[in-house]
Write a protein that holds these residues in place. Structure first.
Motif, short mmCIF file in Angstrom:
data_model
loop_
_atom_site.label_atom_id
_atom_site.label_comp_id
_atom_site.label_asym_id
_atom_site.label_seq_id
_atom_site.Cartn_x
_atom_site.Cartn_y
_atom_site.Cartn_z
N LEU B 91 40.46 45.90 36.58
CA LEU B 91 41.12 47.10 36.06
C LEU B 91 42.58 47.15 36.48
CD1 LEU B 91 38.36 49.82 36.55
CD2 LEU B 91 39.10 48.74 34.43
N ILE B 92 42.88 46.49 37.61
CA ILE B 92 44.25 46.55 38.13
C ILE B 92 45.09 45.40 37.54
CG2 ILE B 92 45.68 46.52 40.21
CD1 ILE B 92 43.11 47.52 41.69
N ILE B 93 44.59 44.16 37.68
CA ILE B 93 45.42 43.02 37.29
C ILE B 93 44.88 42.32 36.03
CG2 ILE B 93 46.23 42.58 39.65
CD1 ILE B 93 44.18 40.17 39.59
N GLY B 94 43.88 42.91 35.43
CA GLY B 94 43.26 42.25 34.28
C GLY B 94 44.19 42.17 33.09
N THR B 95 43.91 41.20 32.22
CA THR B 95 44.68 41.11 30.99
C THR B 95 43.93 41.82 29.87
OG1 THR B 95 43.67 38.96 30.65
CG2 THR B 95 45.91 38.96 31.49
N THR B 96 44.72 42.34 28.97
CA THR B 96 44.13 43.11 27.89
C THR B 96 43.93 42.22 26.67
OG1 THR B 96 45.29 45.01 28.72
CG2 THR B 96 44.41 45.19 26.50
N ILE B 104 40.31 38.41 33.88
CA ILE B 104 41.28 38.06 34.91
C ILE B 104 41.75 36.66 34.56
CG2 ILE B 104 41.63 37.49 37.33
CD1 ILE B 104 39.65 39.70 38.02
N SER B 105 43.07 36.51 34.41
CA SER B 105 43.60 35.23 33.98
C SER B 105 43.67 34.28 35.15
CB SER B 105 44.99 35.45 33.37
OG SER B 105 45.48 34.24 32.89
N MET B 106 43.13 33.06 34.95
CA MET B 106 43.21 32.05 36.00
C MET B 106 43.68 30.75 35.35
SD MET B 106 39.90 32.75 38.34
CE MET B 106 38.81 31.88 37.26
N GLY B 107 44.98 30.63 35.23
CA GLY B 107 45.54 29.43 34.60
C GLY B 107 45.10 29.36 33.15
N PRO B 108 44.59 28.21 32.73
CA PRO B 108 44.22 28.06 31.31
C PRO B 108 42.94 28.80 30.96
CG PRO B 108 43.72 26.05 32.51
CD PRO B 108 44.38 26.97 33.49
N ASN B 110 40.18 32.02 31.35
CA ASN B 110 40.07 33.43 31.68
C ASN B 110 38.68 33.72 32.22
OD1 ASN B 110 42.67 34.12 30.96
ND2 ASN B 110 42.10 34.47 28.82
N PHE B 111 38.67 34.55 33.20
CA PHE B 111 37.41 34.88 33.86
C PHE B 111 37.07 36.33 33.59
CE2 PHE B 111 35.42 36.47 37.86
CZ PHE B 111 34.25 35.73 37.78
N GLN B 112 35.82 36.57 33.22
CA GLN B 112 35.42 37.92 32.84
C GLN B 112 34.42 38.44 33.87
OE1 GLN B 112 34.14 38.10 28.79
NE2 GLN B 112 33.85 40.30 28.80
N PRO B 113 34.88 39.22 34.86
CA PRO B 113 34.00 39.62 35.98
C PRO B 113 32.72 40.32 35.54
CG PRO B 113 36.27 40.15 36.46
CD PRO B 113 36.23 39.72 35.04
N SER B 114 32.81 41.15 34.48
CA SER B 114 31.61 41.92 34.12
C SER B 114 30.48 40.99 33.67
CB SER B 114 31.95 42.94 33.04
OG SER B 114 32.32 42.27 31.84
N PRO B 152 29.23 50.45 39.35
CA PRO B 152 29.55 49.39 38.37
C PRO B 152 29.54 49.89 36.93
CG PRO B 152 27.45 48.95 39.46
CD PRO B 152 28.07 50.09 40.18
N PHE B 153 28.61 50.77 36.63
CA PHE B 153 28.54 51.33 35.28
C PHE B 153 29.86 52.02 34.93
CE2 PHE B 153 27.26 54.39 32.04
CZ PHE B 153 26.41 53.63 31.26
N ALA B 154 30.34 52.84 35.86
CA ALA B 154 31.59 53.56 35.62
C ALA B 154 32.76 52.59 35.47
CB ALA B 154 31.86 54.54 36.75
N LEU B 155 32.79 51.59 36.35
CA LEU B 155 33.91 50.63 36.32
C LEU B 155 33.93 49.85 35.00
CD1 LEU B 155 33.82 49.20 39.98
CD2 LEU B 155 35.60 50.65 38.96
N ILE B 156 32.76 49.44 34.55
CA ILE B 156 32.71 48.62 33.34
C ILE B 156 33.01 49.46 32.09
CG2 ILE B 156 31.21 47.19 31.89
CD1 ILE B 156 29.87 46.22 34.46
N ILE B 157 32.52 50.70 32.11
CA ILE B 157 32.83 51.61 30.98
C ILE B 157 34.34 51.81 30.89
CG2 ILE B 157 32.85 54.09 30.47
CD1 ILE B 157 30.25 53.77 29.66
N LYS B 158 34.99 51.79 32.06
CA LYS B 158 36.42 52.05 32.12
C LYS B 158 37.23 50.92 31.43
CE LYS B 158 39.50 54.81 34.29
NZ LYS B 158 39.82 55.83 33.32
#
Lengths: 601, 373
Positions: B91-96, B104-108, B110-114, B152-158
């Motif tokens: 939510l802080i450094i993620g790419t839209t 979350i961008s990691m070089g080439p 992208n990583f999707q934490p959820s 986690p529910f709240a964070l992911i909904i966000k």
């Protein structure tokens, strides 16, 4: 907790899963097997687009092969919504020079995202260049090119050539079966409408593979369009231009006919309109201006206006008298400026009177009193019979627009419809072409043509044909009748006392004609000249004529609305037109003319 | 920590491994076909990226097989905290992308934490529930919800990622019931559910973005179709249906490459597969998924302890939910929710997470014999 219970629950959920999968299995069976055929068709029609290639419309040529109309490019600015994520309406509206509200309302049109929405039609080349240079700022903005009509002569002959417009409901029904796109312009008026099916041609087809954005990826199949047929009409556009010019801004009509073939050489109705306004989709303000014009530019006065024929009608009365042998040899009437009948006085246009008048002098000087007497001898029903023989009160069968037939009164008509007896005074009025008698300019032209051609009248036709068209009527006239009438008409123009001597005599050709004045208001203030009267109360002016006298080639009628006297207003126009026509006619026959010049410039 | 004896290796679940590998390869094939260039488009590299992700995913699976899964029981709290941190980070450094902050961008790459969090979530909830004795009552459920679901529910909904959030909820419900609930608790849940349902519905509805609302409206009332979602569903059905019984043939599908079907290589990969392989291919792929799930349930039944059982079961339920929502959406039986089809859809994190989960499944099956008590 017991692990057996947990196992049991897991086994139950296994069954649930199997059922879920079975449902999906059935659903896939439904979509892919039961309904698969339709979906396959859908996926095909998604991807395969049939584009119509409009067929070039046939060209309309005049009798000398001059192109009256051309097909030219027509540019529109359009937007493909699928290619534009968001549209900045304000800058786009200012780029196109249109109202932002209009732009928004056009953009809200419900079309598939890969089809274009027209934003502005009829761009000039400058506008195209201007927009093209800034197009990259507006994704999805394109310039579309279509073909439209360019009317080379503009207002000249517009009533005959006509114009194009959006198809009406009946036309759309026809289009449905013929593969013509519903937004294709169709002939709405004149020749464009009359020969629309021939001019239209058959559109071609282009089958292409497209993606969801409408990009054409592959050409699958192409059928070229078949060009519409060219039409050659009988009009002589230069003569038409000459006549329209001679009217010098006045309102009126003129018809010029080829004596032998009945071809319509000119069909003038003024004021006219610019048909080019319609080929780009007429603007609301132009349309309103045309419709609110007090002179009704859309009215084809040559065919759709009927007026009292005035003294031109005396030809019919004279013909009737001669054919019926009611005039003894040396029959003369002493004109003293008026006759009296009971309490009423019927005046001759010449207050001082014509003195002793025979039939020749009566025609030449247009003596009213002479024709009052002849009319009295004939009676209205006999006059009506002859009027009909000359086609007055009857349609001519011309197809350009719905024509008026004019009107010839009879005693029976008056008794039946007005429930009144016929009065002798009304016969006097009718004898000089006033009162109930009405004729169109075309009928007047056909009347003089009949005299010029010894009674034989070909069907007036607007389209050039290889062979001479059908006979419209063959009026049985004695040779001496024809001679007397023709000689009278020659006298009108060529004898010193003739009513058109000063206004129509030509020193190149022997013209023959008859003036006419149709009264607008019966009870005009005594002694006032036409020039002193408000225009809308002035008399209408007629002049019918043919030339050359010996070997008539052209017959015509000229009608000037509120023009005053036939002699002064209408005759000079006819003179100018006939001199012009005969000049070029003789030139043309010297060069074995009549060849089609393919005018492509 | 690494615990690989001979017996365990002999018991490696080749069937499960083969099934997920097969599905992934079919997925890459389908991605290749549907993203193939048409006209003058440039070459698309989706299939190559996915192949790289597949290699990483196989590695992740092998790692998850290597240790005794009971080790997870011990580190579950740490895993959970790490998972939450990742969700906050996104939510802080993620790419839209596509209107949501999910990556979350990691070089080439992208990583999707959820995507990964759902595996951590399963481990955490399974370990928590397996430590309880007897049937659980209402307060236990409330406690579990507060501990594992709410944040986690709240964070992911966000983010917003409604689909992933709802899936967590469904997994939670499934695993709690599987664990065994007191009858009394069941009654309370039903009553509370009925009373609070409308309020919760309203709150959730209020949290939804317009496009999410539109998707639901489009599903309930297709004729309203506020944003052309109906177009997506129509095109998806056309894509599937046009395959008919035998399919159009590999590389002969048109709906995807010609862009009539949106999200062709991600959420609608099943439709693309169905177009080219027809009902026959669909039946086979359905059978493969069903086999995978049944094998997973079998693993759950045979697992040596409750933690293994609950974990295996939760993983099966997770695959099932994804499968049902995704395929249900493409065949027009479910609303449009952007959820990938496990193993086949393009998307790296999802693939790695699913392979990791599969690895845990295999791990539980390998070590089902209770020898080392």
């Amino acid at each position: 907790m017991s692990s057996e219970n947990l196992t049991k629950r897991i086994v139950i959920s296994g069954y649930v899963i199997v059922i879920v999968f079975f449902v999906f299995f059935l659903r896939l069976w439904q979509i892919q097997v039961l309904e698969g055929k339709q979906y396959r068709q859908h996926s095909y029609s998604n991807r395969i687009k049939v584009l119509k290639i409009p067929a070039p419309r046939g060209i309309i040529y005049d009798r000398n092969g001059k192109a009256l109309v051309k097909n030219g490019p027509f540019y529109s600015a359009s937007l493909i919504p699928g290619a534009a994520s968001e549209v900045d309406t304000a800058p786009l509206a200012s780029l196109l020079g249109i109202d932002e509200d209009e732009l928004i309302s056009r953009l809200s049109a419900d079309v598939p995202s890969f089809e274009s929405i027209k934003l502005k039609e009829g761009l000039s080349m400058e506008e195209v260049a201007f927009i093209e240079a800034r197009r990259s700022d507006f994704p999805g903005l394109i310039i579309e090119t279509e073909v439209t009509r360019h009317y080379v002569y503009g207002e000249i002959g517009a009533h005959v050539v006509g114009y194009l417009g959006m198809p009406g409901p009946e036309k759309l029904e026809v289009y449905k079966n013929s593969g013509i796109p519903p937004d294709a312009f169709t002939g709405k008026w004149g020749i464009e409408a009359l020969y629309d099916s021939e001019l239209t041609g058959t559109p071609g087809k282009k089958v292409v593979e497209v993606d969801a954005l409408g990009r054409q990826l592959k050409l699958v199949r192409e059928e070229p369009p078949v060009r519409g047929e060219d039409i050659r009409i009988s009009l002589d556009i230069e003569l038409q231009r000459e006549i329209e010019g001679a009217f010098d801004g006045k309102t009126g009509a003129a018809v010029a006919l080829d004596v032998e073939s009945g071809d319509i050489l000119s069909l003038v109705s003024l004021p006219s309109f610019d048909p080019n306004l319609f080929s780009r989709g007429i603007s609301a303000s132009d349309w309103r201006a045309l419709n609110e014009n007090p002179y009704f530019p859309f009215l084809n006065r040559a065919l759709q206006s009927q007026y009292p024929p005035g003294s031109v009608f005396k030809l019919v009365v004279a013909a009737a008298a001669l054919e019926e042998n009611i005039l003894p040899d040396g029959f003369k009437v002493n004109c003293r400026g008026a006759i009296r009948h009971g309490r009423w006085t019927y005046k001759c246009w010449k207050r001082s009177g014509h003195g002793n008048v025979d039939i020749h002098k009566a025609i030449v000087e247009s003596c009213d009193v002479f024709f009052y007497e002849v009319g009295r001898l004939l009676g209205i029903d006999k006059i009506a019979e002859y009027a009909e023989r000359f086609g007055l009160g009857l349609p001519s069968g011309i197809e350009v627009v719905e024509e008026k037939t004019g009107f010839i009164p009879t005693t029976a008509w008056k008794e039946n419809t007005l429930d009144q007896p016929w009065y002798i005074g009304e016969t006097f009025h009718a004898s000089i072409g006033q009162g109930y008698v009405l004729a169109t300019p075309l009928q007047q032209a056909l009347l003089v043509l009949a005299v010029a051609n010894s009674g034989t009248v070909q069907k007036p036709s607007i389209r050039m044909k290889k062979e001479i068209s059908d006979v419209l009527r063959r009026i049985v006239l004695k040779e001496e009748t024809v001679e007397t009438l023709k000689d009278g008409l020659r006298g009108v123009v060529n004898e010193k006392k003739g009513t058109a001597y000063w206004s129509a005599r030509s020193n190149k050709y022997v013209l023959a004609g008859k003036t006419g004045t149709s009264q607008v208001i019966r009870l005009r203030e005594e002694g006032k000249k036409n020039e002193e009267i408000e225009e809308r109360f002035r008399d209408h002016a007629w002049f019918v004529s043919f030339a050359p006298y010996d070997d008539p080639k052209i017959a015509m009628s000229v009608f000037v609305e509120h023009g005053g006297h036939g002699s002064s207003a209408a005759a000079p126009i006819a003179k100018k037109a006939m001199e012009y026509y005969l000049d070029t006619y003789i030139e043309g026959s010297e060069q074995e003319g009549g060849k089609i010049i393919n005018d492509k410039s | 920590m690494i615990n690989l004896d001979r017996r365990s290796i002999q018991n490696f679940d080749w069937l499960t491994f083969a099934l997920v590998l097969l599905m992934s390869l079919v997925g890459i094939m389908t991605i290749y076909s549907t993203t193939r260039p048409i006209g003058n488009e440039g070459v698309s590299l989706f299939y190559l990226k996915q192949s790289v992700w597949l290699a990483i995913a196989i590695l992740a699976l092998l790692v998850c097989v290597a240790f005794d899964y009971n080790w997870l029981l011990r580190i579950s709290t740490h895993l959970y905290v790490i998972g939450l941190v990742a969700l906050v980070l996104v939510l802080i450094i993620g790419t839209t992308g596509m209107g949501a902050k999910r990556w979350i961008s990691m070089g080439p790459l992208n990583f999707q934490p959820s995507e990964f969090f759902r595996v951590i979530f399963i481990i955490s909830i399974a370990s928590y529930l397996s430590k309880m004795k007897g049937l659980i009552d209402f307060m236990d459920i409330v406690k579990a919800m507060a501990l594992f679901l709410l944040i986690p529910f709240a964070l992911i909904i966000k983010e917003p990622d409604l689909g992933s959030a709802m899936i967590l909820f469904f997994i939670f419900v499934a695993v709690v019931f599987m664990r065994g609930v007191h009858k009394k608790a069941l009654v309370i849940i039903i009553v509370v559910g009925l009373i609070s349902g409308p309020f919760m519905g309203k709150i959730v509805w209020g949290q939804l973005k317009d496009y999410q609302k539109n998707r639901l409206i489009a599903f309930v009332k297709p004729e309203v179709d506020p944003s052309g979602i109906g177009y997506q569903i129509d095109q998806s059905k056309i894509t599937i249906g046009s395959g008919r019984f035998f399919g159009k043939g590999y590389m002969k599908g048109t709906q995807g490459p010609f862009r009539f079907l949106p999200e062709k290589h991600t959420d609608f990969i099943f439709a693309v597969f169905a177009e080219e392989w027809g009902f026959l291919g669909c039946a086979l792929i359905l059978a493969a998924y069903l086999t995978l799930l049944m094998r997973g349930l079998d693993t759950a039944v045979k697992a040596k302890d409750t933690f293994g059982r609950l974990t295996a079961f939760s993983i099966v339920i997770m695959f099932l939910i994804y499968f049902v929502i995704n395929v249900g959406m493409t065949v027009g039986m479910m609303p449009v929710v952007g959820v990938p089809l496990p193993f086949m859809s393009y998307g790296g994190t999802s693939l790695v997470a699913n392979f990791a989960a599969t690895g845990i499944l295999i791990n539980i099956r390998m070590r089902r014999f209770a020898l080392f008590y």
